[in-house]
Each structure stands twice: as structure tokens, then as C-alpha cells.
Enzyme design. Structure first.
Site, PDB file in Angstrom:
ATOM      1  N   TYR A   1       0.557  -1.033   0.156  1.00  0.00           N
ATOM      2  CA  TYR A   1       0.409  -0.015   0.050  1.00  0.00           C
ATOM      3  C   TYR A   1       0.612   0.663  -0.175  1.00  0.00           C
ATOM      4  O   TYR A   1       0.286   2.249  -1.047  1.00  0.00           O
ATOM      5  CB  TYR A   1      -1.327   0.299   1.140  1.00  0.00           C
TER       6      TYR A   1
ATOM      7  N   PHE B   1      -5.212  23.116 -23.964  1.00  0.00           N
ATOM      8  CA  PHE B   1      -5.881  21.823 -23.954  1.00  0.00           C
ATOM      9  C   PHE B   1      -6.616  21.352 -23.225  1.00  0.00           C
ATOM     10  O   PHE B   1      -7.377  21.604 -22.528  1.00  0.00           O
ATOM     11  CB  PHE B   1      -4.150  20.729 -23.224  1.00  0.00           C
ATOM     12  N   THR B   2      -7.750  21.234 -23.892  1.00  0.00           N
ATOM     13  CA  THR B   2      -8.444  20.487 -23.316  1.00  0.00           C
ATOM     14  C   THR B   2      -9.292  20.282 -21.506  1.00  0.00           C
ATOM     15  O   THR B   2      -9.464  20.742 -20.858  1.00  0.00           O
ATOM     16  CB  THR B   2      -9.787  19.324 -23.750  1.00  0.00           C
TER      17      THR B   2
HETATM   18  C1  LIG Z   1      -2.989  13.833 -22.717  1.00  0.00           C
HETATM   19  C2  LIG Z   1      -2.423  15.134 -23.451  1.00  0.00           C
HETATM   20  C3  LIG Z   1      -3.152  15.393 -20.985  1.00  0.00           C
HETATM   21  C4  LIG Z   1      -3.941  14.857 -20.684  1.00  0.00           C
HETATM   22  O1  LIG Z   1      -3.241  13.825 -20.239  1.00  0.00           O
HETATM   23  P1  LIG Z   1      -4.554  12.507 -19.822  1.00  0.00           P
HETATM   24  O2  LIG Z   1      -3.465  11.317 -19.133  1.00  0.00           O
HETATM   25  O3  LIG Z   1      -4.778  12.720 -21.093  1.00  0.00           O
HETATM   26  O4  LIG Z   1      -4.873  12.461 -18.216  1.00  0.00           O
HETATM   27  C5  LIG Z   1      -2.629  16.394 -21.166  1.00  0.00           C
HETATM   28  N1  LIG Z   1      -1.898  17.336 -22.201  1.00  0.00           N
HETATM   29  C6  LIG Z   1      -1.664  16.783 -23.015  1.00  0.00           C
HETATM   30  C7  LIG Z   1      -0.529  18.088 -24.125  1.00  0.00           C
HETATM   31  C8  LIG Z   1      -2.031  15.569 -23.432  1.00  0.00           C
HETATM   32  O5  LIG Z   1      -2.010  15.503 -24.660  1.00  0.00           O
END
Ligand SMILES: *Cc1c(COP(=O)(O)O)cnc(C)c1O
Length: 467
Positions: free
Chosen positions: A80, A132-133
Site C-alpha cells: 500500500y 489543451f482540453t
Molecule cells: C493527453 C494530454 C493531457 C491529459 O493527460 P491524460 O493522461 O489524458 O489525462 C494533457 N496535456 C496534453 C498535451 C495531452 O496530450
């Protein structure tokens, strides 16, 4: 230089590995694919993977691990706390990225969540080289607003600039002058810039950003998700770096930042995992208290010991020059083929993907008819190839007005998983795109029939517009 030699005297790059295990692919008929995409609401994220022939949806968590990584999985220390694999990961992050403090997270967004919560206060502004999203959403949920300070060329899919991921220093200075440095907790630097087409930032530009940040007492958080690919572009394109190993360039890039968020699912050749890394002791202490709330103990952060071991070993493989040359080389192979055939793509070709320019591919469609979303659906129907939309659907709605954002780039991303597909798969991909291009004028637009509240591109549903 290679180009000028007679073909039989050239030395091509080749993959620095051979294949020990394969996964069989299923072929489907066009009728089956039409049914599948209708069931998926014309959203390639909602297709079942078993109905896909060549899967270029994402390079996230889709790479092939090596025998060395797989054998590391068997050495998972699933205690853990205090897992040996955590200490191995920490050691390699320190050695190759240079940050003294490391907190594993289940993936990149876990790290974004923590750093946003720690540093952002309501009303703050976070500048970055294009959004970025997930990064932007976490900044917004923490009470901040994102401000894009990327160079203008980044928004132009035809500009040939070598570093379209650069920060426009004037835009950054203007923003600081407008809102005041005290409202800016940090600057996010993406390397490479995913939403601009996998475009790199130069070391010189990172250094300039560093100077501005230091003068104003602002931190820099690197989104290091594809920093190794970025380091390769610096080696290839920036003066003074041609003879430096990619690993050294990576270390230098990180030295210009205060911390990093990382999705190990990209550069680091694992199916799951990420980390938050930093220099500041107090940020580390804050992260220690938050990680137990949202991810798990700070020595596992939502990961199994075996996942941390695979990532620790992945770091070493990912920074090898021959690996990264072949990785980016494969992306460029597909891109050059499409260029030769006159198919509109984002140039220069990015590090992890080739992006079709849907605005030029489907010029008869308006942006609110979701051209890139439709183009991705059509690629699937035509040849079973799965790609994703990176345009108006991904950009979502403005937080305040609720209006759809209209990004200048309306793209379809063909993302190449690392070490997974052969050159022949990429030939087939290019051929499918070419036949679609020949009948592009028949392709209608879409309307949205279901829109989720957050990150709508993942789950939104559409249907074709009646012509
Ligand atoms: C994929 C990505 C993220 C987020 O990462 P996850 O592992 O999908 O949560 C952040 N920044 C960039 C540029 C990415 O391509």
C-alpha cells in the site's frame, strides 16, 4: 541530404525493435461500418474498438510496451505504501526530467487537477501556448480563466514556421500589464502543442518566457506530456542542438520550468499513468495533502506498483535518440505521403499525429456543420480507420456566454500510437484518405443531437444533415 542520393545508396531509418507478439485485426464491410457509426452518433469516440481496423484515435495509452517493460510488470511491488516501483519512478524522473519532487497520478489530468487546485484562486488568469482540453477545464474549475498567448502562426495550418508552439512574448507581456502579475499564478507551457498539430516550442523561446516570468515573479508549469518529441524537434531544427542527445535537451527544457504535469500515456510508452513534479517544497507539501484525497497515497497516486514500474522503464526507452527518430519518422512518413497527393494537412508535420485540415478538405461546409467531426466519421465508413475531431466540437463553449467557441483550426487528427503499426498500415490509411478526398464534395454536414456538459467531444452525438 538523403534525398539527393540514388535510392539504393540511401540509408533509411528503421524501427529500433522487432515484433514478438501480435494482435489480430478484424475487417468489416462498409455496411457494417455505416451501422456502427450511426450507433455511435457519428462520434468516433463512441465506436467499439473491435469494429475498428486501424485505430488512430489517439496515441494516449495505446503504445506497445517492450519486453523489458512487461517483465517489469511482474516485479510490481503492490504494498500500500512505499512501493519499490515508486522509488524507481522517482529516481528516473529526477534523472531525466530533473525535478526533485514527484507525485504519481492516475494520468495527466490527475496532475492538472492537483496543480490547478494548489495554485489557482478565483479570478486568476493562466496564460498558455494554446489550450489543451483537460488542462483548461481544470484551470476553469479551480476558478481561473485561460488566456492563449501562442504565436499567430500556430493558428495558420499552412505556415511553415519551425516552432509554431512558441509563445508570443508580446502577447504575454501585454497580458501581464493588463491583469497584473499577482493575478497570474503560473504560465502553462505545452511541449509539443497538441491542439496546434503537435508543434514544438524552441529552447530560445522557452528561455525568453523564463526571463519574463522571473522578472514578474510568475511560475512556469510545463505540460511535459510530449516533451521528448519536442526535444527531438529542437535537436533537428534549432541551432546549436544538432549534436546533443535528446535526453540532454529534455533535461535543459525542464530546467526552464518550476514543475510539470505529465501524462505517461504519451511519451512514456505506458497504457496508464502520469505524474506531477516540482521544485518548490511548499507546492510539494500541498500536493501531498491533496493527492490522498483525489488519487491515493503519494507513493502510488492511483497506480498499481506494476504501472509505476512500466513507466519508470518507459522513461529510459523513450529518451533514446533512435526510438524518438523512428517514432517521429513514422508520423512524417504518413504526412509526406498525403502531401505528395495534394491532401490538405497541417504543416510542418507534427510529432505525434498528422492533422487533416477539414476547412480545406470540405470547403463547402460551414464550421457549425462540424466538418472535422464528419470527416472523421467518413474516414471510418470508408476504410475502418478511426481518427478524432480537433475543431469546434473539441473547443466547446465559452464559460461566460455559453456560445460555441470557433477555433480557427478545424482539424481531424490521425494519431500514431508508438511502436504499434507498420508502414503498410500507414499506406492503407493514406489510400483511404485519398479515395475520400476524391468524393469530398458529396459529404454533407452534421447536426448535434446530444451535448454533454463537460468535454463534449468525448460523448456528443450527431446525425447527418439532409442535403
Ligand atoms: C493527453 C494530454 C493531457 C491529459 O493527460 P491524460 O493522461 O489524458 O489525462 C494533457 N496535456 C496534453 C498535451 C495531452 O496530450
Amino acid at each position: 541530404m538523403n534525398q539527393e542520393l540514388p535510392v539504393r545508396h540511401r540509408r533509411s531509418w528503421a524501427e529500433p525493435y522487432k515484433i514478438k507478439m501480435v494482435e489480430l485485426l478484424k475487417n468489416t464491410t462498409q455496411e457494417e461500418r455505416l451501422r456502427a457509426i450511426e450507433m455511435a452518433g457519428y462520434n468516433t469516440f463512441l465506436l467499439r474498438s473491435e469494429d475498428v481496423y486501424i485505430d488512430l484515435l489517439t496515441d494516449s495509452g495505446t503504445s506497445a510496451m517492450s519486453d523489458v517493460q512487461w517483465s517489469g510488470m511482474m516485479l510490481g511491488d503492490e504494498a500500500y505504501s512505499g512501493s519499490a516501483n515508486f522509488y524507481h519512478l522517482e529516481e528516473n524522473v529526477r534523472k531525466y526530467y530533473g525535478y526533485p519532487h514527484v507525485i504519481p497520478t492516475h494520468q495527466g489530468r490527475g496532475a492538472e487537477h492537483l496543480i490547478s487546485k494548489i495554485l489557482i484562486k478565483t479570478g486568476d488568469v493562466v496564460p498558455g501556448n494554446m489550450y489543451f482540453t483537460t488542462t483548461r477545464l481544470h484551470q476553469e474549475l479551480a476558478g481561473g480563466t485561460f488566456e492563449d498567448v501562442i504565436v499567430e502562426e500556430a493558428h495558420d495550418p499552412m505556415s511553415q514556421a519551425p516552432f509554431k508552439g512558441n509563445v508570443d512574448i508580446q502577447k504575454l507581456e501585454n497580458l501581464i500589464a493588463r491583469v497584473g502579475a499577482s493575478k497570474i499564478p503560473y504560465i502553462t507551457i505545452g511541449a509539443t502543442v497538441n491542439m496546434a498539430g503537435g508543434q514544438p516550442i524552441s529552447m530560445a523561446n522557452m528561455r525568453e518566457v523564463r526571463n519574463v516570468a522571473q522578472r514578474n515573479g510568475i511560475r512556469i508549469i510545463l505540460d511535459a506530456t510530449r516533451a521528448i518529441e519536442n526535444a527531438f524537434f529542437i535537436q533537428q531544427r534549432e541551432e546549436g542542438y544538432a549534436n546533443k542527445p535528446v535526453a540532454d535537451i529534455l533535461f535543459e527544457m525542464c530546467s526552464l520550468s518550476d514543475g510539470a504535469t505529465m501524462s505517461g500515456k504519451k511519451d512514456l510508452l505506458v497504457n496508464i499513468g502520469g505524474f506531477l513534479a516540482m521544485r518548490d517544497e511548499w507546492i510539494y507539501n500541498e500536493a501531498l495533502s491533496l493527492v490522498v484525497v483525489y488519487e491515493g497515497m503519494h507513493t502510488y497516486g492511483g497506480l498499481a506498483g506494476r504501472d509505476m514500474e512500466a513507466m519508470a522503464r518507459g522513461i529510459i526507452e523513450a529518451v533514446q535518440d533512435n526510438h524518438i527518430r523512428a517514432r517521429v519518422g513514422q508520423v512524417e512518413y504518413l504526412g509526406h505521403k498525403l502531401q505528395e497527393w495534394g491532401i490538405p494537412i497541417v504543416e510542418p508535420i507534427g510529432g505525434h499525429a498528422v492533422y487533416l485540415d477539414a476547412k480545406r478538405f470540405l470547403p463547402h461546409l460551414k464550421q457549425n456543420e462540424y466538418p472535422a467531426q464528419m470527416l472523421a466519421a467518413q474516414l471510418y465508413i470508408e476504410g475502418g480507420i478511426r481518427s478524432m475531431e480537433r475543431g469546434i466540437v473539441s473547443a466547446g463553449r465559452d464559460q461566460l456566454t455559453g456560445e460555441e467557441r470557433h477555433p480557427r483550426l478545424e482539424l481531424v487528427r490521425l494519431t500514431i500510437p508508438r511502436r504499434v503499426y507498420t508502414q503498410a498500415h500507414l499506406d492503407v490509411t493514406a489510400e483511404v484518405i485519398a479515395s475520400l478526398y476524391d468524393r469530398r464534395s458529396e459529404i454533407p454536414g452534421l447536426e448535434m443531437t446530444y451535448e454533454p456538459r463537460y468535454l463534449r467531444f468525448f460523448q456528443a452525438r450527431f446525425k447527418p444533415k439532409a442535403n
